[in-house]
Design an enzyme around this catalytic site. Structure first.
Site, mmCIF file in Angstrom:
data_model
loop_
_atom_site.group_PDB
_atom_site.id
_atom_site.type_symbol
_atom_site.label_atom_id
_atom_site.label_comp_id
_atom_site.label_asym_id
_atom_site.label_seq_id
_atom_site.Cartn_x
_atom_site.Cartn_y
_atom_site.Cartn_z
ATOM 1 N N ASP A 141 0.840 -1.201 0.000
ATOM 2 C CA ASP A 141 0.000 0.000 0.000
ATOM 3 C C ASP A 141 0.877 1.254 0.000
ATOM 4 O O ASP A 141 1.831 1.353 0.768
ATOM 5 C CB ASP A 141 -0.886 -0.054 1.263
ATOM 6 C CG ASP A 141 -2.042 0.924 1.233
ATOM 7 O OD1 ASP A 141 -2.516 1.249 0.131
ATOM 8 O OD2 ASP A 141 -2.481 1.344 2.330
ATOM 9 N N ALA A 146 -11.647 4.685 2.650
ATOM 10 C CA ALA A 146 -13.053 4.310 2.858
ATOM 11 C C ALA A 146 -13.498 4.394 4.317
ATOM 12 O O ALA A 146 -14.705 4.415 4.589
ATOM 13 C CB ALA A 146 -13.323 2.923 2.297
HETATM 14 P P1 13P Z 1 -8.757 4.807 5.619
HETATM 15 O O1 13P Z 1 -7.771 4.836 6.750
HETATM 16 O O2 13P Z 1 -9.525 6.085 5.501
HETATM 17 O O3 13P Z 1 -9.613 3.616 5.658
HETATM 18 O O4 13P Z 1 -7.887 4.702 4.258
HETATM 19 C C1 13P Z 1 -7.295 3.484 3.928
HETATM 20 C C2 13P Z 1 -6.506 3.541 2.665
HETATM 21 O O5 13P Z 1 -6.803 4.247 1.731
HETATM 22 C C3 13P Z 1 -5.319 2.650 2.577
HETATM 23 O O6 13P Z 1 -4.634 2.833 1.377
HETATM 24 ZN ZN ZN Z 2 -4.820 4.838 0.595
HETATM 25 NA NA NA Z 3 -11.142 7.788 5.329
#
Ligand code: 13P
Ligand code: ZN
Ligand code: NA
Length: 283
Positions: free
Chosen positions: A81, A209
């Site tokens: 990520d 999200a």
């Molecule tokens: P959140 O922490 O808002 O759920 O975002 C997660 C995200 O986009 C990880 O790449």
């Molecule tokens: Zn993200």
């Molecule tokens: Na968020």
């Protein structure tokens, strides 16, 4: 071992659901995610940031994910990520990671294309799929802090060219979500999402999200997002429960006792998010 996200995201795209990508940090959080996904027969993506790998070790996280993939029959991917360097990505590819996000969204458009294209060439050699971001999400994720002022939305007119020139497998869109929770309910530019969907045929990814209402995420899925990233909303119940268990049991020193309730609290949210993504019962 873990697989890439090509088939799982294509199935989601064709059938109108999303594969949840949950950020994990250690054995316990990974266990909660894969156990719950397996119970619900959902494909799942274990996401880990550079900060998580620094904390836990790339080899340890890889081994946990590979073990999970062998243990359960559902499709399981380990996903890098928000990775920003080719070196970090290469070290995980060598360990067997098959899903990568190169986040070069803070670079100028042409440089973003250039960096992403290099990562795609390298990752595809290893049979790994690549996600990249066009536009820039606000908020904070680990060490990555983006001021509201520095965030900007994905330009649908630039999206098709970006996908074509880079050869990416999935596209992260910036349509008004942010990392972390929101001060007020986020206003998403759903029209923009549909415009991007019209010109881009690869899977679209919704970041940030956590804090986005259930119905709004559903609408994003309906309009073409088939990977939904969730981090903060899993961390919160885990930490809150751990905090209260330890506070209420001052003598407790057994990790098996205090992690248990924290994992159970996190599991409830994982289950809820899998249902939100409509990925349950797919395998
Ligand atoms: P959140 O922490 O808002 O759920 O975002 C997660 C995200 O986009 C990880 O790449
Ligand atoms: Zn993200
Ligand atoms: Na968020």
């Amino acid at each position: 071992g873990v697989i890439n996200t090509k088939d799982m995201l294509r199935d989601a795209q064709v059938n109108g659901y999303a594969v949840p990508a949950f950020n994990i940090h250690n054995l316990e959080t990974a266990q909660v995610v894969v156990e719950t996904a397996a119970e619900l027969r959902s494909p799942v993506i274990l996401a880990a940031t550079p900060g998580t790998f620094t904390y836990a070790g790339r080899d340890y996280i890889q081994a946990i994910a590979d073990t999970a993939a062998r243990r359960y029959e559902i499709p399981i991917a380990l996903h890098l990520d928000h990775h920003e360097t080719i070196e970090d990505i290469r070290s995980s590819l060598e360990l067997g990671t098959k899903s990568v996000m190169i986040d070069a969204s803070h670079h100028a458009f042409e440089d973003n294309i250039d960096i992403v294209r290099q990562v795609v060439a390298m990752a595809h050699e290893y049979g790994a799929t690549v996600e990249a971001e066009l536009g820039r999400l606000g908020g904070q994720e680990d060490d990555l802090v983006v001021d509201e002022a520095d965030s900007f939305y994905t330009d649908p007119k630039a999206a098709a060219g970006f996908v074509e020139k880079t050869g990416i497998d999935s596209l992260a869109v910036a349509i008004g979500t942010a990392h972390g929770m929101y001060k007020a309910e986020p206003k998403l530019d759903l029209e923009r999402l549909s415009e991007i969907r019209e010109v881009v045929d690869i899977p679209l990814v919704l970041h940030g999200a956590s804090g986005v209402p259930f119905d709004t995420v559903r609408e994003c899925i309906r309009r073409g997002c088939c990977k939904v990233n969730i981090a903060t909303e899993l961390k919160m119940p885990f930490a809150a429960t751990l905090r209260s268990v330890l506070t209420e049991n001052q003598e407790e020193s057994d990790p098996r006792k205090y992690f248990g309730p924290a994992k159970a609290a996190m599991k409830t949210v994982v289950e809820e998010k899998i249902r939100m993504c409509m990925s349950d019962g797919r395998y």
